[in-house]
Design an enzyme around this catalytic site. Structure first.
Site, PDB file in Angstrom:
ATOM      1  N   CYS A  89      53.286  36.037 -30.534  1.00 45.65           N
ATOM      2  CA  CYS A  89      51.842  36.308 -30.464  1.00 45.65           C
ATOM      3  C   CYS A  89      51.046  35.058 -30.091  1.00 45.65           C
ATOM      4  O   CYS A  89      49.849  35.139 -29.840  1.00 45.65           O
ATOM      5  CB  CYS A  89      51.335  36.852 -31.791  1.00 45.65           C
ATOM      6  SG  CYS A  89      52.501  37.958 -32.578  1.00 45.65           S
ATOM      7  N   HIS A 338      45.138  43.758 -30.017  1.00 41.89           N
ATOM      8  CA  HIS A 338      46.117  42.657 -30.036  1.00 41.89           C
ATOM      9  C   HIS A 338      47.184  42.857 -28.955  1.00 41.89           C
ATOM     10  O   HIS A 338      48.329  43.164 -29.250  1.00 41.89           O
ATOM     11  CB  HIS A 338      46.745  42.577 -31.439  1.00 41.89           C
ATOM     12  CG  HIS A 338      47.715  41.460 -31.619  1.00 41.89           C
ATOM     13  ND1 HIS A 338      47.706  40.300 -30.877  1.00 41.89           N
ATOM     14  CD2 HIS A 338      48.760  41.319 -32.492  1.00 41.89           C
ATOM     15  CE1 HIS A 338      48.690  39.503 -31.284  1.00 41.89           C
ATOM     16  NE2 HIS A 338      49.345  40.100 -32.242  1.00 41.89           N
TER      17      HIS A 338
END
Ligand SMILES: [Zn+2]
Lengths: 391, 146
Positions: A89, A338
């Site tokens: 991420c 996200h």
């Protein structure tokens, strides 16, 4: 001593975040790039941009690797060098830091840094499996540990140690959904109530559905240049004053303290030190709320409050848009979405908007200093940057 | 002792690999690597000690006694585990001081609490090669009645 500012951001772009049916990663990135190019008429992309650093995590999602040159071609930058960065991420947060280093080294005068991810066409169980790749295969994934599960382990430990409550976590979700409702590019532009959050279904106890960020498609980018060239491209550039990155064990179980993310503390320390700023100097922050507990712990580990007081901090209202230290004005990963590889630079995009007064309904008054904190996995990577409006 | 097939170097030493760790598990043994220089205990085994950078190790068997550090009930699971959900994952602190992640398998009526005493147990499955290893897990330690 590294001379400052490190680099300038002269333009930025963000695709819509959400379920972008019918668009592939390369096409989604094009929308982010187009915004950045269109907002910067003095920039001739073909002539001026000398490289692309792209964050992208899950090649299996589209069965497409080698996305650096692919995306560079799709946005008309071929044949500049193009590199894909993969740090889970934190992929584009790391790409940003490396882009700054490319500028600092003198190798390039102007570089595009960004990220992209395409995930929403997958079944939830497949997406869950791909996202778990950033955890330890042999001791976590192999035993059925999921990503929400790992943050649930952290949340349980924090609750046990500091009496943090589910209500405090839900308060973060409510705040970020409110902020997202003010962001036209957010995936979920709607408010939620505390009760909704606290009664949503359990994903991995003690974390509920509204403690988790979204599965999203999306792309982000910024145009970086040397500080001394910034005014050639923009009247209102912002400057990067500090950068920090640190690593931690790939397995959560190897850490002595489960209530803190050591890489976050180290990355923030280095970014503060380099910039000469302190936590109290920050006017607006985008931090990695992949789960509500992550925002809570990061707010402690970057020094916005005392260790263990993250829950009280959000309940005090201090992290709201009109609070002392607004956190995740964009809606965060929680509400904006996200798209993993895009997230780090999407944080920089929000800070760019805030520091240049373009954040619309969610604008923080007189924002001059910003911070981003991008996390990879359950904190095996953390990247922090400090930004300012003036040199 | 039962013969265990392990990967060894040319001198016959058992290699400090994750596969060997799981092969021991397949024979009901929870093994850690002990650094000969600094005495640090390691699971997973590694080829370089993260504390002192030595590469001299010996394998030692652990008691399997552990205390629960944290846990979660997984309701949304990856595909290969979804038929088992909800199930419990956790991190335990082993008696010898190092921590380990794993499944916690207890009866439905047991209320889990941090600090609870657990003991290691092993799946019955036979190893079918890398990386399909037999798993260890943790269950409630037997309380000895006074
Ligand atoms: Zn050692």
């Amino acid at each position: 001593m590294i001379e400052k500012p490190l680099a300038a951001i002269v333009s930025a772009g963000l695709s819509k975040f959400g379920k972008l049916d019918g668009f592939s990663a390369r096409e989604i990135f094009t929308y982010a790039a187009k915004e950045a190019f269109d907002k910067c008429p003095n920039l001739d992309p073909r002539k001026d941009v000398k490289g692309l650093y792209l964050g992208h995590m899950t090649e299996s999602a589209e069965h497409q690797g080698h996305t650096g040159p692919l995306v560079a071609d799709w946005i008309g930058l071929n044949p500049v060098p193009a590199v894909r960065f993969e740090n889970a991420c934190a992929s584009s947060g790391v790409a940003l830091r490396c882009g700054i280093q490319a500028i600092k080294s003198g190798f390039v005068d102007v570089i595009m840094v960004g990220g992209v991810e395409k995930l929403t066409h997958l079944a939830t169980s497949d997406a869950t499996e791909y996202l778990a790749l950033s955890a330890d295969n042999f001791f976590e994934q192999w035993h059925g540990f999921t990503f929400p599960g790992l943050f649930a382990l952290i949340a349980r430990a924090h609750m046990h140690e500091y009496d943090t409550t589910g209500e405090q976590l839900a308060t973060i979700a409510v705040k970020n959904h409110h902020n997202g409702s003010l962001n036209p590019k957010a995936q979920m532009q709607k408010e939620i109530t505390l009760e909704q959050a606290m009664t949503s279904r359990v994903v991995a106890s003690p974390l509920r559905l509204f403690d988790c960020s979204l599965i999203s498609d999306g792309a982000s980018c910024v145009i970086l240049t040397k500080p001394e060239l910034a005014k050639r491209f923009s009247d209102t550039p912002i400057y990067i004053q500090g950068s920090g990155q640190a690593s931690d064990t790939i397995g959560l179980y190897e850490r002595d303290d489960l209530t803190s993310l050591n890489a976050v503390a180290l990355a923030a320390r280095d970014a503060y030190e380099m910039s000469g700023m302190k936590p109290k100097d920050i006017d607006v922050a985008e931090v990695h709320d992949c789960f509500t507990i992550a925002e809570l712990i990061i707010s402690e580990d970057v020094g916005f409050c005392k260790k263990g007081d993250g829950g009280k901090l959000v309940q005090s209202g201090d992290t709201a848009i009109d609070g002392n230290i607004p956190i995740n004005t964009s809606g965060g990963l929680k509400s904006k979405g996200h798209p993993v590889g895009a997230t780090g630079v999407a944080q920089a995009y929000e800070i760019f908007l805030q520091l240049t007064g373009q954040a619309g309904a969610r604008q923080v008054n007189d924002a001059e200093i910003g911070l981003t904190l991008n996390l990879g996995g359950h904190g095996s990577t953390a990247v922090a940057h400090v930004y300012s409006t003036t040199i | 002792m039962e013969e265990i097939t392990l990967d060894r170097d040319e001198t016959g030493e058992i290699l400090p690999t994750i596969q060997n760790f799981y092969r021991f598990c397949g024979h009901g043994r929870l093994m850690a690597l002990k650094c000969i220089e600094c005495e640090k205990l390691l699971i997973p085994p590694r080829i370089i000690c993260p504390k002192c950078s030595s590469s001299r190790f010996k394998w030692i068997q652990l008691s399997g006694k552990a205390k629960l550090r944290t846990f979660s009930f997984i309701h949304i699971a990856p595909k290969q585990f979804s038929s088992q959900a909800p199930y419990i994952i956790g991190i335990v602190k082993l008696e010898e001081g190092l921590s380990l992640s794993g499944r916690i398998i207890v009866d439905k009526n047991v209320k889990l609490e941090i600090g609870m005493d657990l003991i290691v147990e092993f799946e019955d499955t036979v190893s079918v090669g890398w990386p399909q290893w037999p798993r260890y897990y943790f269950k409630l330690a037997k309380v000895i009645e006074q």
